[in-house]
Write a protein that holds these residues in place. Structure first.
Motif, PDB file in Angstrom:
ATOM      1  N   SER A 130       0.336  -1.012  -0.409  1.00 54.19           N
ATOM      2  CA  SER A 130       0.205   0.056   0.538  1.00 54.19           C
ATOM      3  C   SER A 130       0.881   1.105   0.528  1.00 54.19           C
ATOM      4  N   LYS A 132       1.635   3.293  -6.295  1.00 55.53           N
ATOM      5  CA  LYS A 132       1.854   1.512  -7.568  1.00 55.53           C
ATOM      6  C   LYS A 132       0.916   3.006  -8.461  1.00 55.53           C
ATOM      7  N   SER A 174      -7.217  -1.530  -9.347  1.00 52.32           N
ATOM      8  CA  SER A 174      -7.835  -2.811  -9.140  1.00 52.32           C
ATOM      9  C   SER A 174      -8.149  -1.986  -8.060  1.00 52.32           C
ATOM     10  N   GLY A 175      -7.806  -1.724  -6.918  1.00 58.01           N
ATOM     11  CA  GLY A 175      -7.760  -1.329  -5.444  1.00 58.01           C
ATOM     12  C   GLY A 175      -9.021  -0.597  -5.499  1.00 58.01           C
ATOM     13  N   ARG A 235     -11.733   6.902  -1.066  1.00 59.33           N
ATOM     14  CA  ARG A 235     -10.654   7.354  -0.401  1.00 59.33           C
ATOM     15  C   ARG A 235     -10.120   7.797   1.350  1.00 59.33           C
ATOM     16  N   VAL A 277     -11.348  -2.253   3.665  1.00 60.95           N
ATOM     17  CA  VAL A 277     -10.809  -2.827   2.637  1.00 60.95           C
ATOM     18  C   VAL A 277     -10.124  -4.273   2.448  1.00 60.95           C
ATOM     19  N   SER A 278      -9.184  -3.384   3.339  1.00 61.04           N
ATOM     20  CA  SER A 278      -8.240  -5.394   3.224  1.00 61.04           C
ATOM     21  C   SER A 278      -8.722  -6.689   4.122  1.00 61.04           C
ATOM     22  N   ALA A 329     -11.431  -7.707   1.420  1.00 66.29           N
ATOM     23  CA  ALA A 329     -10.603  -7.741  -0.012  1.00 66.29           C
ATOM     24  C   ALA A 329      -9.579  -9.814   0.465  1.00 66.29           C
ATOM     25  N   GLY A 334      -2.093  -3.293  -8.009  1.00 64.09           N
ATOM     26  CA  GLY A 334      -2.809  -4.097  -6.887  1.00 64.09           C
ATOM     27  C   GLY A 334      -1.695  -4.528  -6.467  1.00 64.09           C
ATOM     28  N   ARG A 335      -2.840  -6.160  -6.172  1.00 65.04           N
ATOM     29  CA  ARG A 335      -1.693  -6.805  -5.403  1.00 65.04           C
ATOM     30  C   ARG A 335      -1.487  -8.336  -5.762  1.00 65.04           C
ATOM     31  N   ASP A 336      -2.362  -8.758  -6.953  1.00 66.93           N
ATOM     32  CA  ASP A 336      -3.023  -9.914  -7.099  1.00 66.93           C
ATOM     33  C   ASP A 336      -2.394  -9.863  -9.449  1.00 66.93           C
ATOM     34  N   ILE A 337      -1.809  -9.019  -9.450  1.00 68.34           N
ATOM     35  CA  ILE A 337      -2.286  -8.488 -10.748  1.00 68.34           C
ATOM     36  C   ILE A 337      -1.173  -9.621 -11.575  1.00 68.34           C
ATOM     37  N   ARG A 340      -2.561  -3.128   6.506  1.00 66.16           N
ATOM     38  CA  ARG A 340      -2.903  -3.179   5.845  1.00 66.16           C
ATOM     39  C   ARG A 340      -1.890  -4.493   5.039  1.00 66.16           C
ATOM     40  N   ASP A 348      -3.470  -8.417   3.993  1.00 69.08           N
ATOM     41  CA  ASP A 348      -2.708  -8.427   2.540  1.00 69.08           C
ATOM     42  C   ASP A 348      -1.508  -9.382   2.514  1.00 69.08           C
ATOM     43  N   ARG A 378      -3.418 -12.826   4.133  1.00 67.59           N
ATOM     44  CA  ARG A 378      -5.497 -13.428   3.639  1.00 67.59           C
ATOM     45  C   ARG A 378      -4.517 -15.036   2.178  1.00 67.59           C
TER      46      ARG A 378
HETATM   47  O1   DC Z   1      -4.009   0.121  -3.797  1.00 68.56           O
HETATM   48  P1   DC Z   1      -5.304   0.445  -2.922  1.00 68.56           P
HETATM   49  O2   DC Z   1      -4.573   0.816  -1.479  1.00 68.56           O
HETATM   50  O3   DC Z   1      -5.880   1.003  -3.413  1.00 68.56           O
HETATM   51  O4   DC Z   1      -5.736  -1.134  -2.074  1.00 68.56           O
HETATM   52  C1   DC Z   1      -7.302  -1.011  -1.550  1.00 68.56           C
HETATM   53  C2   DC Z   1      -6.959  -2.433  -0.633  1.00 68.56           C
HETATM   54  O5   DC Z   1      -7.787  -2.920  -1.456  1.00 68.56           O
HETATM   55  C3   DC Z   1      -5.800  -3.357   0.012  1.00 68.56           C
HETATM   56  O6   DC Z   1      -5.271  -2.993   1.077  1.00 68.56           O
HETATM   57  C4   DC Z   1      -5.581  -3.851  -0.548  1.00 68.56           C
HETATM   58  C5   DC Z   1      -6.864  -4.481  -1.626  1.00 68.56           C
HETATM   59  N1   DC Z   1      -6.623  -5.074  -3.174  1.00 68.56           N
HETATM   60  C6   DC Z   1      -6.419  -6.260  -3.329  1.00 68.56           C
HETATM   61  O7   DC Z   1      -6.212  -7.413  -1.665  1.00 68.56           O
HETATM   62  N2   DC Z   1      -6.178  -7.063  -4.883  1.00 68.56           N
HETATM   63  C7   DC Z   1      -5.750  -5.862  -5.779  1.00 68.56           C
HETATM   64  N3   DC Z   1      -5.812  -6.260  -6.927  1.00 68.56           N
HETATM   65  C8   DC Z   1      -6.278  -4.577  -5.263  1.00 68.56           C
HETATM   66  C9   DC Z   1      -6.245  -4.533  -4.087  1.00 68.56           C
END
Ligand code: DC
Length: 226
Positions: free
Chosen positions: A14, A18, A36-37, A92, A100-101, A104, A130-133, A181, A185, A188
């Motif tokens: 986070s 990005k 994606s977030g 935001r 959000v976490s 998610a 994102g986190r898993d793209i 987060r 993240d 999980r």
């Molecule tokens: O990038 P961001 O801070 O806007 O993302 C918000 C939350 O969404 C972040 O805590 C984890 C989740 N997230 C995710 O699990 N997978 C993604 N591809 C993008 C975001």
């Protein structure tokens, strides 16, 4: 620079910048940018407003899953929308960031967001963050970047961003939210934040946006010969 038709996947912690980086890349190379977030944040706002998540973050998963069937979450001219309503500012807020976490982590939510991202990103020339793209959404992306930076530097950047928007924040609260987060993240069960084997690491703790763009152009020209 003539960049070929590729998908650029940007993952990372986070507040590593990005989305700012992805937006600059999109502008520079005329790529479509997908955040994606923002979709996870949109689902979170929807869950808060409709009582699917409580103050202590207990989630009514069956209720939320059912309601997602009718959720018209999409990108539009001014960012993220639910139907005709622009939700860019609300998603935001710290209220959404704080929930959000957990949202998610829900596999049904991830399936909902992944489906949308794959639809939106069906054409190439896309940069997505994102986190898993690079690991789950587009494992075949031609270029994968994994972004990281020192936590305090990230907290300072996020706090400055919020202050600029007129939102009062305490730097320690922002740091705590970021670290929580990062933890959720990365730990999980469903598609945790992790670096794809073929991703290139970018630690931008001491880099400007300009430095990052120069770095990226070097990688692209080396890899794609352009
Ligand atoms: O990038 P961001 O801070 O806007 O993302 C918000 C939350 O969404 C972040 O805590 C984890 C989740 N997230 C995710 O699990 N997978 C993604 N591809 C993008 C975001």
């Amino acid at each position: 620079m003539q960049v070929p038709d590729i998908i650029i996947a940007i993952d990372g912690y986070s507040s590593t910048g990005k989305s700012s980086f992805a937006k600059i890349i999109a502008k520079e190379f005329s790529f479509l940018y997908l955040d994606s977030g923002a979709l996870y944040r949109g689902v979170t706002l929807f869950a808060i407003e409709n009582g699917f998540i409580s103050d202590d973050c207990t989630i009514d998963v069956p209720g939320l899953d059912k309601a997602l069937n009718d959720l018209d979450l999409h990108f539009g001219e001014n960012g993220t929308y639910i139907g005709e309503r622009c939700i860019e500012t609300e998603i935001r807020s710290l209220a959404v960031a704080g929930k959000v976490s957990p949202i998610a982590t829900v596999p049904e939510v991830r399936a909902f967001v992944d489906k949308k991202l794959r639809e939106f990103g069906a054409s190439k020339r896309v940069v997505m963050d994102g986190r898993d793209i690079g690991t789950t959404v587009f494992p075949n992306a031609e270029l994968k970047i994994f972004m990281t930076a020192d936590p305090m530097i990230r907290a300072q950047r996020r706090a400055a961003e919020m202050t600029a928007k007129g939102i009062e924040v305490d730097i320690q609260d922002v740091l705590k939210n970021l670290q929580e987060r990062d933890y959720i993240d990365s730990h999980r069960e469903a598609s945790p934040l992790s670096q794809a084997e073929d991703a290139i690491v970018l630690d931008n703790s001491h880099m400007t946006m300009e430095d990052q763009l120069v770095w990226l152009k070097g990688i692209i020209s080396e890899r794609f010969g352009c």
